[in-house]
Design an enzyme around this catalytic site. Structure first.
Site, short mmCIF file in Angstrom:
data_model
loop_
_atom_site.label_atom_id
_atom_site.label_comp_id
_atom_site.label_asym_id
_atom_site.label_seq_id
_atom_site.Cartn_x
_atom_site.Cartn_y
_atom_site.Cartn_z
N ASP A 32 0.85 -1.19 0.00
CA ASP A 32 0.00 0.00 0.00
C ASP A 32 0.89 1.25 0.00
OD1 ASP A 32 -3.23 0.47 0.97
OD2 ASP A 32 -1.85 2.17 1.10
N GLY A 94 -16.07 2.72 3.53
CA GLY A 94 -14.67 3.14 3.51
C GLY A 94 -13.92 2.74 2.27
N HIS A 101 -10.20 -5.44 -3.37
CA HIS A 101 -8.85 -5.69 -2.85
C HIS A 101 -8.94 -6.11 -1.40
CE1 HIS A 101 -9.86 -1.41 -2.38
NE2 HIS A 101 -9.24 -1.49 -1.22
P1 AMP Z 1 -9.76 1.23 0.37
O1 AMP Z 1 -9.83 2.59 1.01
O2 AMP Z 1 -10.18 0.10 1.25
O3 AMP Z 1 -10.47 1.22 -0.97
O4 AMP Z 1 -8.22 0.98 0.10
C1 AMP Z 1 -7.54 1.56 -0.98
C2 AMP Z 1 -6.09 1.55 -0.63
O5 AMP Z 1 -5.36 1.72 -1.83
C3 AMP Z 1 -5.65 2.66 0.32
O6 AMP Z 1 -5.09 2.09 1.50
C4 AMP Z 1 -4.61 3.44 -0.49
O7 AMP Z 1 -3.52 3.89 0.29
C5 AMP Z 1 -4.18 2.43 -1.53
N1 AMP Z 1 -3.67 2.96 -2.78
C6 AMP Z 1 -4.25 3.90 -3.57
N2 AMP Z 1 -3.50 4.13 -4.65
C7 AMP Z 1 -2.42 3.32 -4.56
C8 AMP Z 1 -1.27 3.10 -5.37
N3 AMP Z 1 -1.07 3.75 -6.52
N4 AMP Z 1 -0.36 2.18 -4.96
C9 AMP Z 1 -0.54 1.50 -3.80
N5 AMP Z 1 -1.61 1.66 -3.00
C10 AMP Z 1 -2.53 2.57 -3.37
#
Ligand code: AMP
Ligand code: ZN
Length: 121
Positions: A32, A94, A101
């Site tokens: 992440d 959230g 994922h």
């Molecule tokens: P959620 O809020 O459960 O949808 O989780 C999405 C996650 O994706 C968050 O923890 C973000 O920090 C992560 N995220 C968003 N863009 C990226 C990226 N380009 N590379 C890695 N993680 C990401």
């Protein structure tokens, strides 16, 4: 969100760089970008399933295998004895990236100052 505009589809295809932990034909795992725990890895099916609520019978095998990959990644990163697997379906729950994922979070014991984050999300 269509797959061509999806950040996680682009990560899975390599178009957007990531710190990769695992990849096979159907699954991709990467760190992440904004970790909420000392170890924070995301495991995704390469198939663009926007929200878990939209899952179908065809997805059962790959989503089951995501949990196997979660366990393998946790062991590889030495958090096999204590980790959480979390997913959110829907904005009000959230979810911020609309490509299903699983968050793999752990490693608190090595970083006591982040103990509070154990309650993530
Ligand atoms: P959620 O809020 O459960 O949808 O989780 C999405 C996650 O994706 C968050 O923890 C973000 O920090 C992560 N995220 C968003 N863009 C990226 C990226 N380009 N590379 C890695 N993680 C990401
Ligand atoms: Zn996608």
């Amino acid at each position: 969100m269509e797959p061509q505009n999806c950040v996680f589809c682009k990560i899975a295809s390599g178009e957007i760089p990531s710190k990769k932990e695992y990849e096979d034909d159907e699954i991709f795992a990467f760190h992440d970008i904004n970790p909420k725990a000392p170890i924070h890895v995301l495991v995704i099916p390469k198939k663009h399933i926007p929200r878990l609520v939209e899952v179908s019978e065809d997805d059962v095998e790959v989503l089951g295998r995501c949990q196997l990959v979660a366990a393998q990644v946790a062991k590889k990163l030495n958090i096999g004895d204590a980790f959480r697997v979390l997913t959110a379906s829907g904005e009000a729950a959230g979810q911020s990236v609309f490509h299903t994922h699983y968050h793999i979070v752990g490693g608190w014991q090595e970083t006591p100052e982040m103990e509070v984050k154990k309650e993530f999300p």
